[in-house]
Design a protein around this motif. Structure first.
Motif, short mmCIF file in Angstrom:
data_model
loop_
_atom_site.label_atom_id
_atom_site.label_comp_id
_atom_site.label_asym_id
_atom_site.label_seq_id
_atom_site.Cartn_x
_atom_site.Cartn_y
_atom_site.Cartn_z
N GLN A 142 4.02 -9.67 -7.58
CA GLN A 142 3.72 -9.58 -9.02
C GLN A 142 2.22 -9.71 -9.26
O GLN A 142 1.66 -9.01 -10.10
N TRP A 143 1.56 -10.59 -8.52
CA TRP A 143 0.11 -10.77 -8.66
C TRP A 143 -0.63 -9.48 -8.34
O TRP A 143 -1.55 -9.08 -9.05
N ARG A 144 -0.22 -8.80 -7.28
CA ARG A 144 -0.90 -7.56 -6.90
C ARG A 144 -0.72 -6.46 -7.94
O ARG A 144 -1.51 -5.53 -8.01
N GLN A 145 0.31 -6.56 -8.79
CA GLN A 145 0.56 -5.54 -9.80
C GLN A 145 -0.15 -5.81 -11.13
O GLN A 145 -0.14 -4.96 -12.01
N VAL A 146 -0.77 -6.97 -11.27
CA VAL A 146 -1.50 -7.29 -12.50
C VAL A 146 -2.71 -6.34 -12.60
O VAL A 146 -3.45 -6.18 -11.64
N GLY A 147 -2.88 -5.72 -13.76
CA GLY A 147 -4.01 -4.81 -13.96
C GLY A 147 -5.34 -5.53 -13.85
O GLY A 147 -5.48 -6.67 -14.28
N THR A 148 -6.33 -4.88 -13.29
CA THR A 148 -7.64 -5.50 -13.05
C THR A 148 -8.26 -6.10 -14.31
O THR A 148 -8.74 -7.23 -14.26
N PRO A 149 -8.23 -5.44 -15.48
CA PRO A 149 -8.82 -6.10 -16.66
C PRO A 149 -8.11 -7.41 -17.01
O PRO A 149 -8.72 -8.33 -17.51
N SER A 150 -6.81 -7.48 -16.75
CA SER A 150 -6.05 -8.69 -17.07
C SER A 150 -6.26 -9.81 -16.06
O SER A 150 -5.93 -10.95 -16.31
N THR A 151 -6.80 -9.48 -14.91
CA THR A 151 -6.94 -10.45 -13.83
C THR A 151 -7.85 -11.61 -14.21
O THR A 151 -7.60 -12.75 -13.83
N LEU A 152 -8.88 -11.34 -15.01
CA LEU A 152 -9.83 -12.39 -15.36
C LEU A 152 -9.19 -13.58 -16.09
O LEU A 152 -9.62 -14.71 -15.94
#
Length: 194
Positions: free
Chosen positions: A101-111
């Motif tokens: 699930q972590w790997r599927q989080v969109g990059t802008p949302s990662t912050l």
């Protein structure tokens, strides 16, 4: 059952989640829907450890998800028990699912998973000098995955003026004193007045 296992009925929508706070009062939450565990009726949600959602779930591990689609005039209420999967859970399959699930989080949302993890109010957000984003590495401690084991689905379709409630039962719960074999869940449908 009325839900779509690929999440298309909920795709791109914010869902409303009802919980009970520690003081017994209702709490209305919003979170993005992350899909279903493959081959199950378990919904996946994600939240930040700084949120009080996990604290409330520790006191009452049940939740209701409400989704309204204005275009189709459909409402789904999914009710079930919740397991919070954090970095301390020792179940290997749940940790693997959390990492996926972590790997599927969109990059802008990662912050968001690196911001203000201590719940301290009044601290202005400052972008880290170096972004600690490693999507192949471990999910940060702030990344919580919620697994909702759906027990009941209340479905309303306003255009057709229909409503039905599906209830899941297993051998543990039985029906009318009879046991259902092999611990396989069976869904029972009841038509109700909309």
């Amino acid at each position: 059952m009325a839900t779509s296992h690929d999440g298309t009925l909920f795709a791109g929508q914010q869902q409303v989640y009802m919980q009970v706070r520690e003081d017994g009062k209702p709490a209305c939450r919003t979170m993005g829907f992350a899909g279903f565990v493959t081959g199950t009726q378990q919904a996946l949600l994600q939240t930040h450890a700084k949120s009080y959602k996990a604290d409330h779930l520790a006191k009452c591990s049940w939740m209701e998800i409400c989704s309204w689609n204005a275009a189709t005039q459909q409402q789904f209420r999914l009710q079930g028990s919740v397991d919070v999967v954090d970095e301390h859970i020792t179940d290997h399959s749940m940790q693997s699912l959390r990492q996926e699930q972590w790997r599927q989080v969109g990059t802008p949302s990662t912050l968001q998973w690196y911001q203000n993890a201590d719940r301290a109010p009044g601290h202005a957000y400052q972008l880290p000098l170096e972004l600690p984003i490693d999507k192949q590495g471990k999910a940060p401690p702030s990344f919580l995955m919620l697994v909702v084991d759906i027990q009941e689905v209340d479905y309303v379709h306003l255009q057709s003026d229909t409503r039905a409630v599906w209830k899941k039962q297993t051998a543990d719960s039985g029906v009318g004193g009879q046991h259902i074999g092999c611990n396989q869940p069976v869904w029972y449908k009841e038509e109700v007045n909309p």
